[in-house]
Design an enzyme around this catalytic site. Sequence first.
Site, PDB file in Angstrom:
ATOM      1  N   PRO A  69      13.369  14.247 -19.191  1.00 22.74           N
ATOM      2  CA  PRO A  69      14.757  13.942 -19.579  1.00 22.74           C
ATOM      3  C   PRO A  69      14.853  12.499 -20.093  1.00 22.74           C
ATOM      4  CG  PRO A  69      14.644  14.761 -17.302  1.00 22.74           C
ATOM      5  CD  PRO A  69      13.236  14.562 -17.759  1.00 22.74           C
ATOM      6  N   TYR A  87      13.478   3.642 -14.060  1.00 22.60           N
ATOM      7  CA  TYR A  87      12.388   2.655 -13.981  1.00 22.60           C
ATOM      8  C   TYR A  87      12.673   1.474 -14.906  1.00 22.60           C
ATOM      9  CZ  TYR A  87       7.943   0.449 -15.300  1.00 22.60           C
ATOM     10  OH  TYR A  87       6.966  -0.472 -15.595  1.00 22.60           O
ATOM     11  N   ASP A 138      10.166  18.857 -21.758  1.00 17.76           N
ATOM     12  CA  ASP A 138      10.156  17.412 -21.963  1.00 17.76           C
ATOM     13  C   ASP A 138      10.719  16.659 -20.761  1.00 17.76           C
ATOM     14  OD1 ASP A 138       9.606  15.148 -23.351  1.00 17.76           O
ATOM     15  OD2 ASP A 138      10.982  15.539 -25.011  1.00 17.76           O
ATOM     16  N   ALA A 163      15.429   0.528 -16.255  1.00 21.50           N
ATOM     17  CA  ALA A 163      16.631  -0.222 -15.865  1.00 21.50           C
ATOM     18  C   ALA A 163      16.328  -1.158 -14.698  1.00 21.50           C
ATOM     19  CB  ALA A 163      17.748   0.752 -15.504  1.00 21.50           C
ATOM     20  N   LEU A 217       0.833  -1.216   0.000  1.00 20.38           N
ATOM     21  CA  LEU A 217       0.000   0.000   0.000  1.00 20.38           C
ATOM     22  C   LEU A 217       0.862   1.257   0.000  1.00 20.38           C
ATOM     23  CD1 LEU A 217      -3.031  -0.865   2.336  1.00 20.38           C
ATOM     24  CD2 LEU A 217      -2.847  -1.091  -0.146  1.00 20.38           C
ATOM     25  N   THR A 220       7.649  -4.928 -18.530  1.00 20.42           N
ATOM     26  CA  THR A 220       7.250  -3.835 -19.417  1.00 20.42           C
ATOM     27  C   THR A 220       8.045  -3.839 -20.721  1.00 20.42           C
ATOM     28  OG1 THR A 220       7.402  -1.429 -19.607  1.00 20.42           O
ATOM     29  CG2 THR A 220       8.876  -2.424 -18.048  1.00 20.42           C
ATOM     30  N   ASP A 221       7.500  -3.193 -21.735  1.00 20.98           N
ATOM     31  CA  ASP A 221       8.237  -3.034 -23.002  1.00 20.98           C
ATOM     32  C   ASP A 221       9.365  -2.018 -22.885  1.00 20.98           C
ATOM     33  OD1 ASP A 221       6.671  -0.712 -22.822  1.00 20.98           O
ATOM     34  OD2 ASP A 221       5.788  -0.899 -24.818  1.00 20.98           O
ATOM     35  N   GLU A 222       9.353  -1.235 -21.781  1.00 18.71           N
ATOM     36  CA  GLU A 222      10.343  -0.154 -21.672  1.00 18.71           C
ATOM     37  C   GLU A 222      11.760  -0.693 -21.516  1.00 18.71           C
ATOM     38  OE1 GLU A 222       9.100   3.254 -19.413  1.00 18.71           O
ATOM     39  OE2 GLU A 222       6.999   2.777 -19.712  1.00 18.71           O
ATOM     40  N   LYS A 264      13.416  -2.502 -13.992  1.00 12.13           N
ATOM     41  CA  LYS A 264      12.597  -3.623 -14.498  1.00 12.13           C
ATOM     42  C   LYS A 264      13.488  -4.583 -15.297  1.00 12.13           C
ATOM     43  CE  LYS A 264       8.717  -4.242 -14.127  1.00 12.13           C
ATOM     44  NZ  LYS A 264       7.874  -4.878 -13.077  1.00 12.13           N
TER      45      LYS A 264
END
Length: 367
Positions: A302, A169, A300, A171, A44, A143-145, A173
């Site tokens: 970074p 994030y 944007d 990296a 949580l 994730t696809d990232e 994953k």
Amino acid sequence: MSTQDTILVTGGMGFIGSNFILTWIKANGAAVLNPTSVVNLDRLTYAGNPANLAALEGNPRYSFTRGDICDAELVASLLREHRPRAIVHFAAESHVDRSITSPEEFIRTNVHGTFVLLEQARAYWNGLSPADKENFRFLHVSTDEVYGTLGPHDPAFSETTPYAPNSPYAASKAGSDHLARAYFHTFHIPVLTTNCSNNYGPYQFPEKLIPLMILNALEGKPLPVYGDGKNVRDWLFVEDHCAAIRAVLERGRPGETYNIGGSSEKANIDVVHTICSLVDEMRPEPGSAPRTRLITYVQDRPGHDRRYAIDATKITRELGWQPAEKFETGLRKTVQWYLENSAWIDSVRTGAYREWIAKNYAERLVL
Ligand code: NAD
Ligand code: TYD
């Protein structure tokens, strides 16, 4: 002792985890003779919301434990007590912008937390009978990232695309995916990994693009589009992602990875325009002022990845999965859901949420 017909879900109070549990209970609802129970372990954090699963309160097939996946003793005791036949691992820090502002929690939960889960799963799995060992599954949701970014004409990410994560994030994953892979390769635990594109739908925390834009449009606030608005994401309705995970759990081959995507590539600015039209139609403003007037280009992100796209051929060919929802109908349902669930929205917009919004957008110059 043999396994029970139970699955342990981590991060089940978050956006995708709660949709997964709700659709799992529904999909297995008819199986009165053989109902599968769900145990939900969730810390949580700001992203976890018990209101998502209020409908399951008192349901004998569902139980919730508040706790951290980094707590090895807790994970071991849940495995001992419930003897699940599968672990479905959603728990993560999941927001790219937060990973840029404060990456440490991403490494702790996404990398170390996944390691703790895999270690505890290994100890548990080693004690199972040969048949239960074979049937056990550890499904790692990713994730696809992890694949990095695509140019406009590059082919979509497939399961063999090399990893090239660009944000903290992504990296974190990627690190967790490598651990999941290693636990299959070295210890033969039946691990499966799914790499999915951007999800949208009910219960998504309004820090992500689609719910943020819906709520800001409703409230007449600026719609902050990063950079030139031409970054592309491949959108998938969350219930389609949940159906894909069920297919991988039931029929996926251990040790394999499966890419999941909506074949629905859209530039951010086009998504925002569609949201404006839907909100204009469903909640017209006096004088019919169009919500597109609220679009504001801001500084944007970074390292902002330009384009993601998933090649989902493998899961379609091997497991027969494909998305049921089109982007236009899924987005309409999503806007409708946010219009009808103002109590849920109020419950997630706590002080911590307001602080994040103030911090993230105050630091972005308007272009
Ligand atoms: P979310 O941020 O909405 O939910 C994450 C959940 O994990 C929350 O309930 C949170 O309380 C819980 N959690 C966080 N740290 C924890 C910890 N240390 N111990 C126990 N629980 C913890 O995330 P989401 O969008 O539902 O994503 C779920 C998973 O799917 C993540 O692994 C994410 O990387 C992956 N994914 C998300 C998307 C997307 O578009 N949202 C796309 C592809 C993959
Ligand atoms: P997001 O929902 O954060 O998902 P991800 O970064 O994991 O793809 O963002 C989706 C896209 O929308 C991404 O290209 C960044 C962009 N974006 C904006 O333009 N404005 C915003 O306020 C947010 C949150 C995202």
